[in-house]
Design a protein around this motif. Sequence first.
Motif, mmCIF file in Angstrom:
data_model
loop_
_atom_site.group_PDB
_atom_site.id
_atom_site.type_symbol
_atom_site.label_atom_id
_atom_site.label_comp_id
_atom_site.label_asym_id
_atom_site.label_seq_id
_atom_site.Cartn_x
_atom_site.Cartn_y
_atom_site.Cartn_z
ATOM 1 N N SER A 1 2.024 27.904 -57.022
ATOM 2 C CA SER A 1 1.683 29.249 -57.477
ATOM 3 C C SER A 1 2.722 29.789 -58.456
ATOM 4 O O SER A 1 2.402 30.620 -59.295
ATOM 5 C CB SER A 1 1.554 30.193 -56.280
ATOM 6 N N ARG A 2 3.954 29.328 -58.350
ATOM 7 C CA ARG A 2 4.967 29.813 -59.281
ATOM 8 C C ARG A 2 5.977 28.694 -59.513
ATOM 9 O O ARG A 2 6.969 28.597 -58.811
ATOM 10 C CB ARG A 2 5.674 31.031 -58.694
ATOM 11 N N PRO A 3 5.705 27.848 -60.497
ATOM 12 C CA PRO A 3 6.512 26.643 -60.652
ATOM 13 C C PRO A 3 7.994 26.957 -60.827
ATOM 14 O O PRO A 3 8.362 27.887 -61.550
ATOM 15 C CB PRO A 3 5.944 25.991 -61.918
ATOM 16 N N THR A 4 8.794 26.180 -60.163
ATOM 17 C CA THR A 4 10.236 26.278 -60.292
ATOM 18 C C THR A 4 10.756 24.854 -60.172
ATOM 19 O O THR A 4 10.060 23.996 -59.622
ATOM 20 C CB THR A 4 10.822 27.191 -59.194
ATOM 21 N N THR A 5 11.919 24.610 -60.714
ATOM 22 C CA THR A 5 12.492 23.275 -60.577
ATOM 23 C C THR A 5 13.076 23.160 -59.174
ATOM 24 O O THR A 5 13.774 24.064 -58.727
ATOM 25 C CB THR A 5 13.600 23.074 -61.621
ATOM 26 N N VAL A 6 12.753 22.069 -58.481
ATOM 27 C CA VAL A 6 13.238 21.931 -57.105
ATOM 28 C C VAL A 6 14.053 20.661 -56.966
ATOM 29 O O VAL A 6 13.605 19.577 -57.350
ATOM 30 C CB VAL A 6 12.069 21.897 -56.094
ATOM 31 N N LEU A 7 15.258 20.810 -56.440
ATOM 32 C CA LEU A 7 16.087 19.667 -56.081
ATOM 33 C C LEU A 7 16.199 19.705 -54.567
ATOM 34 O O LEU A 7 16.722 20.670 -54.000
ATOM 35 C CB LEU A 7 17.465 19.810 -56.738
ATOM 36 N N LEU A 8 15.655 18.693 -53.926
ATOM 37 C CA LEU A 8 15.499 18.719 -52.481
ATOM 38 C C LEU A 8 16.262 17.558 -51.852
ATOM 39 O O LEU A 8 15.945 16.399 -52.115
ATOM 40 C CB LEU A 8 14.009 18.622 -52.150
ATOM 41 N N VAL B 1 15.961 27.359 -60.560
ATOM 42 C CA VAL B 1 16.216 26.073 -59.926
ATOM 43 C C VAL B 1 16.400 26.330 -58.427
ATOM 44 O O VAL B 1 17.301 27.066 -58.026
ATOM 45 C CB VAL B 1 17.483 25.399 -60.501
ATOM 46 N N LEU B 2 15.552 25.733 -57.637
ATOM 47 C CA LEU B 2 15.614 25.918 -56.187
ATOM 48 C C LEU B 2 16.306 24.702 -55.580
ATOM 49 O O LEU B 2 15.856 23.565 -55.776
ATOM 50 C CB LEU B 2 14.194 26.073 -55.632
ATOM 51 N N LEU B 3 17.404 24.943 -54.870
ATOM 52 C CA LEU B 3 18.190 23.848 -54.310
ATOM 53 C C LEU B 3 18.055 23.876 -52.795
ATOM 54 O O LEU B 3 18.475 24.836 -52.153
ATOM 55 C CB LEU B 3 19.653 24.000 -54.726
ATOM 56 N N LEU B 4 17.453 22.838 -52.248
ATOM 57 C CA LEU B 4 17.169 22.825 -50.817
ATOM 58 C C LEU B 4 17.936 21.677 -50.162
ATOM 59 O O LEU B 4 17.726 20.520 -50.501
ATOM 60 C CB LEU B 4 15.662 22.654 -50.570
ATOM 61 N N ASP B 5 18.840 22.029 -49.243
ATOM 62 C CA ASP B 5 19.665 21.016 -48.590
ATOM 63 C C ASP B 5 19.131 20.741 -47.190
ATOM 64 O O ASP B 5 19.398 21.496 -46.260
ATOM 65 C CB ASP B 5 21.122 21.483 -48.539
ATOM 66 N N GLU B 6 18.369 19.693 -47.046
ATOM 67 C CA GLU B 6 17.712 19.337 -45.789
ATOM 68 C C GLU B 6 17.080 20.569 -45.144
ATOM 69 O O GLU B 6 17.407 20.937 -44.015
ATOM 70 C CB GLU B 6 18.727 18.692 -44.828
ATOM 71 N N PRO B 7 16.152 21.209 -45.872
ATOM 72 C CA PRO B 7 15.656 22.519 -45.424
ATOM 73 C C PRO B 7 14.803 22.431 -44.167
ATOM 74 O O PRO B 7 14.664 23.429 -43.462
ATOM 75 C CB PRO B 7 14.801 22.984 -46.609
#
Lengths: 289, 295
Positions: free
Chosen positions: A205-212, A177-183
Amino acid sequence: MSPAPSTATRTATTTADPADAATARPVELHGVARTFATPAGPRPVLAGVDLSVAAGEIVAVVGPSGCGKSTLLRQVAGLDAPDGGRILLGGEPVAPYDARTAVAFQEPRLLPWRTLAHNVALGVPRGTPRAESREQVARLLDLVGLAGSAGLRPRQVSGGMAQRASLARALARRPGVLLLDEPFGALDALTRLRMQDLLLEVHASRPTTVLLVTHDVEEALYLADRVVLLGSLTAGAADTSVRSVVTVPGDRPRDRADARLAELRAELLDGLGVPTHHPAHDPDAHHSI
Amino acid sequence: MTDAPAPVVTVAGSSVRATDARGRALPGLNPFSLGLAARPGAGPLARRPVRLALGLVVPAVLLVAWQLVTASGLVAPYQLPSPASVWTAAVDLAQRGLLGQYVAISTQRVVLGFLIGAALGLAVGSVVGLSRLAGALLEPTLGAIRAVPSLAWVPLLILWMKIGEESKLTLIAIGAFFPVYTTVVAALRHVDAHLVEAGRAYGLRGARLLGAVQLPAAVPSVVAGLRLALAQSWLFLVAAELIASSMGLGFLLMDSGNNGRVDRMILAIVLLALLGKTTDALIGLAEKSLLRRWA
Ligand SMILES: Nc1ncnc2c1ncn2[C@@H]1O[C@H](COP(=O)(O)OP(=O)(O)O)[C@@H](O)[C@H]1O
Ligand SMILES: [Mg+2]
């Protein structure tokens, strides 16, 4: 990828080792609440947040400043614990500082005494052979356009460069799970567009769950499968919940000028309390409110 | 009088760094006259040899004034002997083999005492700075011990350890311990919480977190603490040697005072100044390279 159908999710989890951090995880929030104790008394920030994110999905979180977007990400990362509700990653509760997640914080938070390369190396999972780790760091730095700055210290680079290094560090972890805070908040407009495409490439290319988390509605519509609008449910309420969830039409990569996106943009901005002025010759948009 | 409280330590540390990094160069009176090359920190004062030479001006003036005053007979020789007679006293002591021995033993005591005290200060300071329990347990007691004036320890240490090396080393170690201890505790408590959280989020815990985030973040203030500790070590050395010893520069001071040898007293003071300045310069060099690496 559009919201992953449940069959695809199941195949993904059975083909990969479920203990591997790199497997994309579904994220479920059930009635998540968080109240902070402040000198002025308890301050409720989140209340009754329900959200379900499929494995490999990209979900953007938008909401007014101070409504609790960062707080929500921190709950999912296990940096802070909710005082109500449950959060599950891949069906299991979030652990403190959960190793299945990686956060790119709102501030770059790089170690000032390390070079950018060594900062990115911090994200490489422990146990990775040294040569492989070095190769990964070089590849990621190249990906975010920092290959020439690998040996510089954070204070020798611009805020936007530091933010990209912070993104590379999060990617290095190959999180479920990739968590991006106003990246992309500190980036100039052009670099921001490039980094958005880069994120989509990495994701493809490498699916991951992203919460942006983002404050840029257009960015949310360009990147996400769904956009979650946070805010108070009733006027004047102090706490934040999910106000609406918008499914973004069309497969990625999307046309930034897509008319359907423009409509959704107006709807979301309206939800954020920003009045939009529709062109007079577009009666449809006018009636869509 | 001797134990500098923590806030002073921090302030001293930061001001030292600021001047080191910038070279404390003042631009000329009219910065525009320097033309295109004018940058903050440029100008003749930014150059090391120039600064070194300027630093020698005041000592040279003092030396000349000293010579003039003694040669003119304004002051009696038994109160202030001439530079030449102090030099003669130095040569005389050196020929008897005492000068080298005194300098060596005093330096050895300072270095050993400093190393012991600083190592303990680092260890105890780390524990107190990182563990709330250890802090609650140890801090009040250590604070009370720190409040004891250095000279108060001397009779007790002599009683316990006789007049051997141990009592002196212990006293110097006490002197070196507290500046290091207080700076380490304060520095570890003030490590940017955001960085520590980022470290934890990326899987660092315990000793790894300490080594990768907390200690490096504390390095600048710890180095300032070490520098202060070394200065304290010389202070405590003289306190120890003045009262109970049969060699060393403090002993030379005391003994010469009893025998009315003002020339040797001045010699001892000049030597203490030179040695203190030398060790401080050495640790300053170490500080510079450490700060380049860690700040
Ligand atoms: N540790 C904390 N203690 C007290 N209040 C906090 C804390 N963290 C966040 N808050 C408060 O929670 C609210 C939401 O903060 P945040 O999640 O950072 O907002 P956003 O990221 O949406 O701008 C803010 O009003 C903030 O002051
Ligand atoms: Mg925020």
